[in-house]
Design an enzyme around this catalytic site. Structure first.
Site, PDB file in Angstrom:
ATOM      1  N   ASP A 181       2.112  -4.764  12.520  1.00  0.00           N
ATOM      2  CA  ASP A 181       0.911  -5.137  12.981  1.00  0.00           C
ATOM      3  C   ASP A 181      -0.309  -5.706  12.072  1.00  0.00           C
ATOM      4  O   ASP A 181      -1.031  -6.334  12.659  1.00  0.00           O
ATOM      5  CB  ASP A 181       0.358  -3.973  13.760  1.00  0.00           C
ATOM      6  CG  ASP A 181       1.591  -3.217  14.491  1.00  0.00           C
ATOM      7  OD1 ASP A 181       1.517  -3.356  15.907  1.00  0.00           O
ATOM      8  OD2 ASP A 181       2.322  -2.432  13.862  1.00  0.00           O
TER       9      ASP A 181
ATOM     10  N   GLU B 250       0.914  -1.250  -0.020  1.00  0.00           N
ATOM     11  CA  GLU B 250      -0.122  -0.081   0.010  1.00  0.00           C
ATOM     12  C   GLU B 250       0.813   1.282  -0.043  1.00  0.00           C
ATOM     13  O   GLU B 250       1.909   1.027   0.808  1.00  0.00           O
ATOM     14  CB  GLU B 250      -0.893   0.037   1.242  1.00  0.00           C
ATOM     15  CG  GLU B 250      -1.789  -1.300   1.246  1.00  0.00           C
ATOM     16  CD  GLU B 250      -2.479  -1.285   2.725  1.00  0.00           C
ATOM     17  OE1 GLU B 250      -2.419  -0.760   3.576  1.00  0.00           O
ATOM     18  OE2 GLU B 250      -2.962  -2.452   2.784  1.00  0.00           O
TER      19      GLU B 250
ATOM     20  N   HIS C  77      -0.279  -0.316  16.603  1.00  0.00           N
ATOM     21  CA  HIS C  77       1.106   0.367  15.472  1.00  0.00           C
ATOM     22  C   HIS C  77       2.528   0.117  16.002  1.00  0.00           C
ATOM     23  O   HIS C  77       3.198   0.879  15.668  1.00  0.00           O
ATOM     24  CB  HIS C  77       0.736   1.573  14.989  1.00  0.00           C
ATOM     25  CG  HIS C  77      -0.400   1.848  14.043  1.00  0.00           C
ATOM     26  ND1 HIS C  77      -1.488   1.788  14.449  1.00  0.00           N
ATOM     27  CD2 HIS C  77      -0.281   2.043  12.696  1.00  0.00           C
ATOM     28  CE1 HIS C  77      -2.450   1.930  13.440  1.00  0.00           C
ATOM     29  NE2 HIS C  77      -1.658   2.138  12.334  1.00  0.00           N
TER      30      HIS C  77
ATOM     31  N   SER D  29      -5.822  -4.300   1.091  1.00  0.00           N
ATOM     32  CA  SER D  29      -6.393  -5.487   1.066  1.00  0.00           C
ATOM     33  C   SER D  29      -5.376  -6.629   1.470  1.00  0.00           C
ATOM     34  O   SER D  29      -4.815  -7.466   0.490  1.00  0.00           O
ATOM     35  CB  SER D  29      -6.773  -5.783  -0.349  1.00  0.00           C
ATOM     36  OG  SER D  29      -7.807  -4.664  -0.682  1.00  0.00           O
ATOM     37  N   GLU D  30      -5.020  -6.551   3.001  1.00  0.00           N
ATOM     38  CA  GLU D  30      -3.692  -7.337   3.269  1.00  0.00           C
ATOM     39  C   GLU D  30      -3.860  -8.906   3.026  1.00  0.00           C
ATOM     40  O   GLU D  30      -3.070  -9.473   2.481  1.00  0.00           O
ATOM     41  CB  GLU D  30      -3.644  -7.127   4.684  1.00  0.00           C
ATOM     42  CG  GLU D  30      -2.890  -6.030   5.176  1.00  0.00           C
ATOM     43  CD  GLU D  30      -3.910  -4.664   4.997  1.00  0.00           C
ATOM     44  OE1 GLU D  30      -5.197  -4.897   4.998  1.00  0.00           O
ATOM     45  OE2 GLU D  30      -3.371  -3.524   5.327  1.00  0.00           O
TER      46      GLU D  30
ATOM     47  N   PHE E 204       2.902  -1.781   8.129  1.00  0.00           N
ATOM     48  CA  PHE E 204       3.140  -1.820   9.524  1.00  0.00           C
ATOM     49  C   PHE E 204       2.961  -3.364  10.023  1.00  0.00           C
ATOM     50  O   PHE E 204       2.243  -3.987   9.607  1.00  0.00           O
ATOM     51  CB  PHE E 204       2.157  -1.078  10.510  1.00  0.00           C
ATOM     52  CG  PHE E 204       2.505   0.452  10.699  1.00  0.00           C
ATOM     53  CD1 PHE E 204       3.108   0.990  11.717  1.00  0.00           C
ATOM     54  CD2 PHE E 204       1.885   1.229   9.538  1.00  0.00           C
ATOM     55  CE1 PHE E 204       3.015   2.408  11.711  1.00  0.00           C
ATOM     56  CE2 PHE E 204       1.721   2.578   9.636  1.00  0.00           C
ATOM     57  CZ  PHE E 204       2.354   3.245  10.624  1.00  0.00           C
TER      58      PHE E 204
HETATM   59  C1  LIG Z   1      -5.544  -3.076   7.973  1.00  0.00           C
HETATM   60  C2  LIG Z   1      -4.836  -1.611   7.748  1.00  0.00           C
HETATM   61  N1  LIG Z   1      -4.091  -1.499   6.456  1.00  0.00           N
HETATM   62  C3  LIG Z   1      -3.429  -0.508   6.576  1.00  0.00           C
HETATM   63  C4  LIG Z   1      -3.346   0.634   7.482  1.00  0.00           C
HETATM   64  C5  LIG Z   1      -2.838   1.952   7.405  1.00  0.00           C
HETATM   65  N2  LIG Z   1      -3.540   2.884   6.998  1.00  0.00           N
HETATM   66  C6  LIG Z   1      -4.240   3.740   7.725  1.00  0.00           C
HETATM   67  S1  LIG Z   1      -5.215   4.960   7.625  1.00  0.00           S
HETATM   68  C7  LIG Z   1      -5.182   4.322   5.980  1.00  0.00           C
HETATM   69  C8  LIG Z   1      -5.859   4.721   4.838  1.00  0.00           C
HETATM   70  C9  LIG Z   1      -7.423   4.668   5.110  1.00  0.00           C
HETATM   71  O1  LIG Z   1      -8.231   5.422   4.154  1.00  0.00           O
HETATM   72  P1  LIG Z   1      -9.881   5.257   4.235  1.00  0.00           P
HETATM   73  O2  LIG Z   1     -10.338   4.152   4.876  1.00  0.00           O
HETATM   74  O3  LIG Z   1     -10.139   5.918   2.782  1.00  0.00           O
HETATM   75  O4  LIG Z   1      -9.963   6.438   5.339  1.00  0.00           O
HETATM   76  P2  LIG Z   1      -9.390   7.934   5.608  1.00  0.00           P
HETATM   77  O5  LIG Z   1      -8.023   7.828   5.965  1.00  0.00           O
HETATM   78  O6  LIG Z   1      -9.581   8.511   3.964  1.00  0.00           O
HETATM   79  O7  LIG Z   1     -10.517   8.587   6.365  1.00  0.00           O
HETATM   80  C10 LIG Z   1      -4.233   3.366   5.799  1.00  0.00           C
HETATM   81  C11 LIG Z   1      -3.833   2.574   4.501  1.00  0.00           C
HETATM   82  C12 LIG Z   1      -4.285   0.436   8.824  1.00  0.00           C
HETATM   83  N3  LIG Z   1      -4.224   1.096   9.665  1.00  0.00           N
HETATM   84  N4  LIG Z   1      -4.823  -0.966   8.648  1.00  0.00           N
END
Ligand SMILES: Cc1ncc(C[n+]2csc(CCOP(=O)(O)OP(=O)(O)O)c2C)c(N)n1
Ligand SMILES: [Mg+2]
Lengths: 326, 324
Positions: A86, A31, A130, A60-61, A84
């Site tokens: 986690d 990602e 995290h 989409s892990e 991360f």
């Molecule tokens: C399972 C997971 N994968 C990746 C992340 C890292 N991460 C945190 S917020 C984020 C983006 C989230 O985007 P969205 O769902 O559109 O919410 P927004 O931040 O736009 O409010 C990512 C990739 C995470 N916290 N959890």
């Protein structure tokens, strides 16, 4: 071959750059990779130099890990970035039930040359979801190799070996150490998996560590010096396969061991290593093996709480004093 | 003022509170007064308040890493929120959680979440519980356009549908998931349209139009309360700040951000509407901003004067019986 000063982050990028130039089947999957060269800037230079081979995925892990696996089964050498460490929980089936077992279960018909890169560790006030150090889970999963580099040169040498390895290798790199600098050899420099390094020699006690634990030991050595305790620091670097020869060589000299890791105590890698030491080196020990680790709770957010939970240099000093009875 | 006018003013005040809270949090973060990292919801206030204005205190809510606004809209205590973000003992979670992990179970807020799309299965479980306990509560889950691509969404929505659970799934499509544009990462432009495959009614809304969000949510909440099953709502919106404070934002242009800020600010749009309807005078508007500011200053002062937890408190709260 000359050495330059590089950060752990730059050492990672350099290793990938060299390997990706050498072998077109290597690609990076995860990602948010291209816009900022990874969320920690860890892939600096790679998006420009290897277009189409550093691939942004949706969040989409499950599929990310599974896609890595499927591509590895069919001729590619994926380097999967878990964002991360986690979030490995979100792809545990693909990792523990599929990746770790497929070669064995199918009677060795295929190789799975895949690296799973996991930025881990605490100290950044990033709280419980995290900040974890999860390496012990994977030690306990036959079929996965586990690497935890500490210094920039280790990062470069071990990442290159992990990429060239024909089996799945998990690499845990501590988020707080990305900016750490150190001398890194140029060009095609590798460190074989399963080889520890005695990084500081001493005769009174062996400090066994890896990743962020190595730096705690390095600091502790100074304090121990003031107490006239001459500590030897072994950086394990690879936890599986484990270099017991180097561990044994050191303990046969010092007769005392302290194991240091940032992961929490119970069921941590220190427990496994302690068992191996008592089994194989019992007659050489002059004191029980001690472990220094995080306390058995999730990592809390508030600075005084997190500082209390994570192991400290003074904990290492205390443990070394205890096993040397000083 | 009619009752409805008064309600509208109160919703507006909540939107202003979120805007001010987030702005202040950004400033405090920039001044290195907040540890860790924070994700702000400036620009998404109409979604938070529009949805939560349809909920009762005993309804359930799960939110995300970008959850301050949802918490405030559901009635969270500002003092305890700021204290938590500061890592103080008086915070909602005694300093254990921080910005990404605030919850208030007394208000049905089952938690913000550091794991993207972590809230969907949890709210689905709340739905099962509501059904088994035979109450008329409703569960709402906020999640992002990025979260929409996680497998948990598929599993939760399918279950909610086959069991007709009282859930409203609210997608906050702010067009980016961290650095990744929605139109790259999603197979469809309208994410709500996926709900058809679960046999769940879905709608897209101008998520910066408070009244529209409220109107659509009211229907979905009523449907859930009556036991008719789940709904999906997609609020099209935009985050004015970076993904996290300090985000270099190379993935979008300044002019794109400015266009949203200048032409499509949800707080301003609702204020303009209320002014047009002569519900909000200039004086009342100024008074609201002023009162909100005063309240927030008090919350910050409370957080600042609060002590940090004692280090050993790190060992508390793991199990119900501490000695385990
Ligand atoms: C399972 C997971 N994968 C990746 C992340 C890292 N991460 C945190 S917020 C984020 C983006 C989230 O985007 P969205 O769902 O559109 O919410 P927004 O931040 O736009 O409010 C990512 C990739 C995470 N916290 N959890
Ligand atoms: Mg988004």
């Amino acid at each position: 071959m000359s050495d330059r000063i590089l950060s752990c982050s730059a050492a990672l990028a350099e290793a990938l750059h060299e390997e990706m130039s050498r072998d077109e089947t290597i690609f990076i999957l995860g990602e948010d990779l291209t816009a900022h060269a990874g969320i920690f800037g860890q892939f600096k230079g790679l998006p420009e130099n290897f277009p189409g081979r550093i691939i942004d995925t949706p969040i989409s892990e499950t599929a990310i890990l599974g896609v890595g696996l499927g591509s590895a089964l069919t001729g590619m050498r994926p380097f999967v970035d878990l964002h991360f460490s986690d979030f490995v929980t979100c792809c545990m089936d693909e990792l523990a039930n599929q990746t770790a077992k497929i070669r064995y279960m199918f009677g060795g018909q295929v190789n799975i040359p895949m690296v799973i890169w996991c930025p881990d560790g605490g100290g950044l006030r990033a709280a419980a979801q995290h900040s974890q150090s999860l390496e012990a889970w994977f030690i306990h999963t036959p079929g996965l190799k586990v690497v935890v580099p500490s210094e920039p040169a280790d990062v470069k040498g071990l990442i290159k070996s992990a990429i060239r390895d024909d089996d799945p290798v998990m690499v845990f790199q501590h988020k707080k150490l990305f900016a750490r600098q150190g001398a890194v050899p140029e060009n095609d420099f590798t460190i074989p998996l399963g080889r520890a390094a005695i990084k500081l020699e001493g005769k009174d006690v062996t400090l066994l560590s890896y990743g962020s634990g190595f730096y705690l030991c390095e600091e502790a050595v100074k304090g121990l010096g003031h107490l006239n305790i001459d500590a030897e620091v072994v950086d394990l670097r690879t936890l599986k396969p484990l270099d017991m020869d180097t561990v044994a060589r050191s303990i046969k000299k010092t007769h005392r061991a302290v194991i240091v890791h940032e992961a929490c105590l119970t069921g941590g890698f220190g427990a496994e290593l302690t068992a191996r030491i008592q089994d194989e080196l019992f007659d050489y020990l002059d004191a029980p093996v001690k472990r220094v680790a995080a306390k058995d709770v999730p990592i809390p957010f508030s600075p005084p709480l997190e500082d209390y939970v994570l192991p400290k240099v003074s904990d290492v000093v205390e443990a070394a004093r205890a096993v040397t009875y000083r | 003022m009619t009752n409805q006018d008064q309600d509208y003013i109160s919703y507006y005040r909540t939107m202003v509170t979120i805007r001010k809270f987030e702005t202040l949090a950004g400033e405090l973060f920039a001044a290195a007064r907040i540890p860790g990292f924070i994700h702000l919801s400036i620009g998404q206030e109409a979604s938070a308040v529009g949805v939560c204005s349809c909920l009762r205190k005993d309804d359930y809510l799960t939110t995300t890493h970008r959850g301050h606004g949802h918490m405030i809209a559901k009635g969270a205590d500002l003092k305890k929120m700021v204290a938590e973000i500061f890592g103080k003992k008086t915070g909602y979670c005694k300093g254990k959680g921080g910005s990404m992990h605030i919850a208030d179970f007394s208000l049905g807020i089952l938690g913000a979440n550091g794991v993207v799309a972590g809230g969907l299965p949890i709210v689905t479980g709340a739905g099962v519980s509501i059904k088994m306990r035979k109450t008329d509560q409703v569960g709402v889950c906020f999640f992002g356009d990025g979260a929409a691509n996680r497998g948990t969404v598929h599993e939760a929505m399918n279950m909610a549908s086959i069991w007709k659970l009282p859930i409203v799934f609210v997608i906050e499509n702010n067009h980016y998931a961290s650095t990744t544009p929605q139109n790259y990462a999603c197979s469809v432009n309208d994410i709500y349209s996926r709900s058809a495959s679960y046999n769940i009614p879905g709608t897209a809304v101008d998520g910066n139009n408070f009244l529209k969000v409220r109107e659509v949510t009211l229907k979905a909440v009523q449907r859930a309360r009556k036991g008719e099953g789940p709904s999906v709502i997609e609020n099209k919106t935009y985050r004015f700040r970076g993904h996290f404070e300090g985000d270099p934002q190379k993935y979008r242009t300044e002019s794109e951000v400015d266009a949203w800020k200048n032409k499509n600010d949800p707080v301003k749009r609702f204020a303009d509407y209320l002014a047009r309807k002569k519900i909000l005078t200039k004086e009342l508007n100024q008074q609201i901003w002023h009162e909100v500011e005063t309240e927030l200053k008090k919350a910050v002062a409370f957080a600042e004067q609060s002590p940090y937890p004692e280090p050993q408190e790190a060992l508390d709260d793991l199990f119900t019986i501490p000695s385990c």
